[in-house]
Motif scaffolding. Structure first.
Motif, PDB file in Angstrom:
ATOM      1  N   UNK A 284     -10.232 -19.336  27.384  1.00  0.00           N
ATOM      2  CA  UNK A 284     -10.526 -19.154  28.801  1.00  0.00           C
ATOM      3  C   UNK A 284     -10.380 -17.734  29.295  1.00  0.00           C
ATOM      4  N   UNK A 285     -10.813 -17.535  30.537  1.00  0.00           N
ATOM      5  CA  UNK A 285     -10.765 -16.203  31.136  1.00  0.00           C
ATOM      6  C   UNK A 285      -9.321 -15.752  31.333  1.00  0.00           C
ATOM      7  N   UNK A 286      -9.097 -14.462  31.113  1.00  0.00           N
ATOM      8  CA  UNK A 286      -7.783 -13.883  31.335  1.00  0.00           C
ATOM      9  C   UNK A 286      -6.748 -14.168  30.267  1.00  0.00           C
ATOM     10  N   UNK A 287      -7.150 -14.733  29.147  1.00  0.00           N
ATOM     11  CA  UNK A 287      -6.191 -15.018  28.075  1.00  0.00           C
ATOM     12  C   UNK A 287      -5.744 -13.727  27.397  1.00  0.00           C
ATOM     13  N   UNK A 288      -4.518 -13.749  26.865  1.00  0.00           N
ATOM     14  CA  UNK A 288      -4.001 -12.635  26.086  1.00  0.00           C
ATOM     15  C   UNK A 288      -3.516 -13.170  24.747  1.00  0.00           C
ATOM     16  N   UNK A 289      -4.143 -12.698  23.674  1.00  0.00           N
ATOM     17  CA  UNK A 289      -3.833 -13.160  22.325  1.00  0.00           C
ATOM     18  C   UNK A 289      -3.211 -12.021  21.531  1.00  0.00           C
ATOM     19  N   UNK A 290      -2.050 -12.259  20.963  1.00  0.00           N
ATOM     20  CA  UNK A 290      -1.312 -11.255  20.208  1.00  0.00           C
ATOM     21  C   UNK A 290      -1.343 -11.620  18.727  1.00  0.00           C
ATOM     22  N   UNK A 291      -2.031 -10.802  17.933  1.00  0.00           N
ATOM     23  CA  UNK A 291      -2.139 -11.084  16.507  1.00  0.00           C
ATOM     24  C   UNK A 291      -1.229 -10.241  15.637  1.00  0.00           C
ATOM     25  N   UNK A 292      -0.291  -9.509  16.200  1.00  0.00           N
ATOM     26  CA  UNK A 292       0.507  -8.571  15.415  1.00  0.00           C
ATOM     27  C   UNK A 292       1.212  -9.217  14.221  1.00  0.00           C
ATOM     28  N   UNK A 293       1.675 -10.446  14.375  1.00  0.00           N
ATOM     29  CA  UNK A 293       2.332 -11.148  13.273  1.00  0.00           C
ATOM     30  C   UNK A 293       1.540 -12.361  12.799  1.00  0.00           C
ATOM     31  N   UNK A 294       0.277 -12.422  13.161  1.00  0.00           N
ATOM     32  CA  UNK A 294      -0.589 -13.516  12.732  1.00  0.00           C
ATOM     33  C   UNK A 294      -0.737 -14.588  13.789  1.00  0.00           C
ATOM     34  N   UNK A 295      -1.974 -14.949  14.066  1.00  0.00           N
ATOM     35  CA  UNK A 295      -2.292 -16.026  15.007  1.00  0.00           C
ATOM     36  C   UNK A 295      -3.405 -16.843  14.392  1.00  0.00           C
ATOM     37  N   UNK A 296      -3.144 -18.134  14.169  1.00  0.00           N
ATOM     38  CA  UNK A 296      -4.103 -19.050  13.561  1.00  0.00           C
ATOM     39  C   UNK A 296      -4.468 -20.121  14.576  1.00  0.00           C
ATOM     40  N   UNK A 297      -5.700 -20.078  15.057  1.00  0.00           N
ATOM     41  CA  UNK A 297      -6.199 -21.061  16.016  1.00  0.00           C
ATOM     42  C   UNK A 297      -7.212 -21.916  15.286  1.00  0.00           C
ATOM     43  N   UNK A 298      -6.949 -23.184  15.157  1.00  0.00           N
ATOM     44  CA  UNK A 298      -7.806 -24.089  14.391  1.00  0.00           C
ATOM     45  C   UNK A 298      -9.038 -24.514  15.195  1.00  0.00           C
ATOM     46  N   UNK A 299      -9.618 -25.657  14.866  1.00  0.00           N
ATOM     47  CA  UNK A 299     -10.884 -26.133  15.438  1.00  0.00           C
ATOM     48  C   UNK A 299     -10.708 -26.900  16.741  1.00  0.00           C
ATOM     49  N   UNK A 300     -11.689 -26.720  17.642  1.00  0.00           N
ATOM     50  CA  UNK A 300     -11.777 -27.473  18.900  1.00  0.00           C
ATOM     51  C   UNK A 300     -10.526 -27.361  19.764  1.00  0.00           C
ATOM     52  N   UNK A 301      -9.927 -26.189  19.744  1.00  0.00           N
ATOM     53  CA  UNK A 301      -8.780 -25.900  20.597  1.00  0.00           C
ATOM     54  C   UNK A 301      -9.311 -25.465  21.958  1.00  0.00           C
ATOM     55  N   UNK A 302      -8.661 -25.912  23.030  1.00  0.00           N
ATOM     56  CA  UNK A 302      -9.042 -25.506  24.373  1.00  0.00           C
ATOM     57  C   UNK A 302      -7.908 -24.718  24.996  1.00  0.00           C
ATOM     58  N   UNK A 303      -8.179 -23.440  25.287  1.00  0.00           N
ATOM     59  CA  UNK A 303      -7.224 -22.601  26.004  1.00  0.00           C
ATOM     60  C   UNK A 303      -7.800 -22.362  27.383  1.00  0.00           C
ATOM     61  N   UNK A 304      -7.106 -22.811  28.402  1.00  0.00           N
ATOM     62  CA  UNK A 304      -7.574 -22.653  29.768  1.00  0.00           C
ATOM     63  C   UNK A 304      -7.314 -21.235  30.271  1.00  0.00           C
ATOM     64  N   UNK A 305      -7.501 -21.018  31.545  1.00  0.00           N
ATOM     65  CA  UNK A 305      -7.327 -19.704  32.166  1.00  0.00           C
ATOM     66  C   UNK A 305      -5.920 -19.149  31.986  1.00  0.00           C
ATOM     67  N   UNK A 306      -5.844 -17.864  31.625  1.00  0.00           N
ATOM     68  CA  UNK A 306      -4.599 -17.107  31.547  1.00  0.00           C
ATOM     69  C   UNK A 306      -3.539 -17.721  30.629  1.00  0.00           C
ATOM     70  N   UNK A 307      -3.924 -18.054  29.429  1.00  0.00           N
ATOM     71  CA  UNK A 307      -2.973 -18.469  28.397  1.00  0.00           C
ATOM     72  C   UNK A 307      -2.489 -17.209  27.693  1.00  0.00           C
ATOM     73  N   UNK A 308      -1.187 -17.110  27.496  1.00  0.00           N
ATOM     74  CA  UNK A 308      -0.587 -15.960  26.812  1.00  0.00           C
ATOM     75  C   UNK A 308       0.067 -16.430  25.521  1.00  0.00           C
TER      76      UNK A 308
END
Length: 138
Positions: free
Chosen positions: A23-47
């Protein structure tokens, strides 16, 4: 689908599965690894954070406080939620609006609050698959 106004740290350490919506305004931090699988829903402003300072470190360093975050299939992170380092979000889990995940979230369980605690159970027979179609935000 990735909506606008997002921020990504260390994108080379992030994997995003098929059918996922960020979603809009999300912040994703991959510095130590971020694994997002299939059909995940992140709404507005997920950190999502994979690194943080150690409050007990005399130099305010990160130490061992950071770690990979994994979000399993069909999880739903609702608006203005936060996921801290080393958290594993189970398949079909839901994090309610405004909640803070400091520990692992079990499969098909609804969580709410700060810190997040179980508040309900989700249907185990989820079959939806996002196909990339979306309604634009104006």
């Amino acid at each position: 689908v990735i909506y606008g106004n997002f921020k990504i740290r260390a994108p080379w350490n992030i994997s995003i599965g098929k059918g996922t919506i960020i979603g809009d305004g999300c912040q994703l931090d991959g510095r130590n690894g971020l694994r997002i699988r299939n059909n995940v829903n992140m709404s507005t402003e997920v950190y999502i954070y994979t690194e943080q300072h150690d409050v007990n470190d005399p130099y305010f360093a990160s130490g061992s406080s950071g770690g990979c975050v994994v979000i399993e299939d069909r999880a739903w992170l609702s608006s203005r939620t936060t996921v801290l380092p080393k958290v594993h979000v189970g398949k079909g889990a839901v994090l309610a609006s405004g909640a803070l995940a400091t520990k692992d979230l079990k499969e098909y369980t609804l969580y709410g609050g700060v810190p997040a605690k179980p508040i309900g159970v989700r249907n185990h027979d989820l079959q939806y698959e996002f196909d990339g179609s979306f309604l634009p935000f104006y």
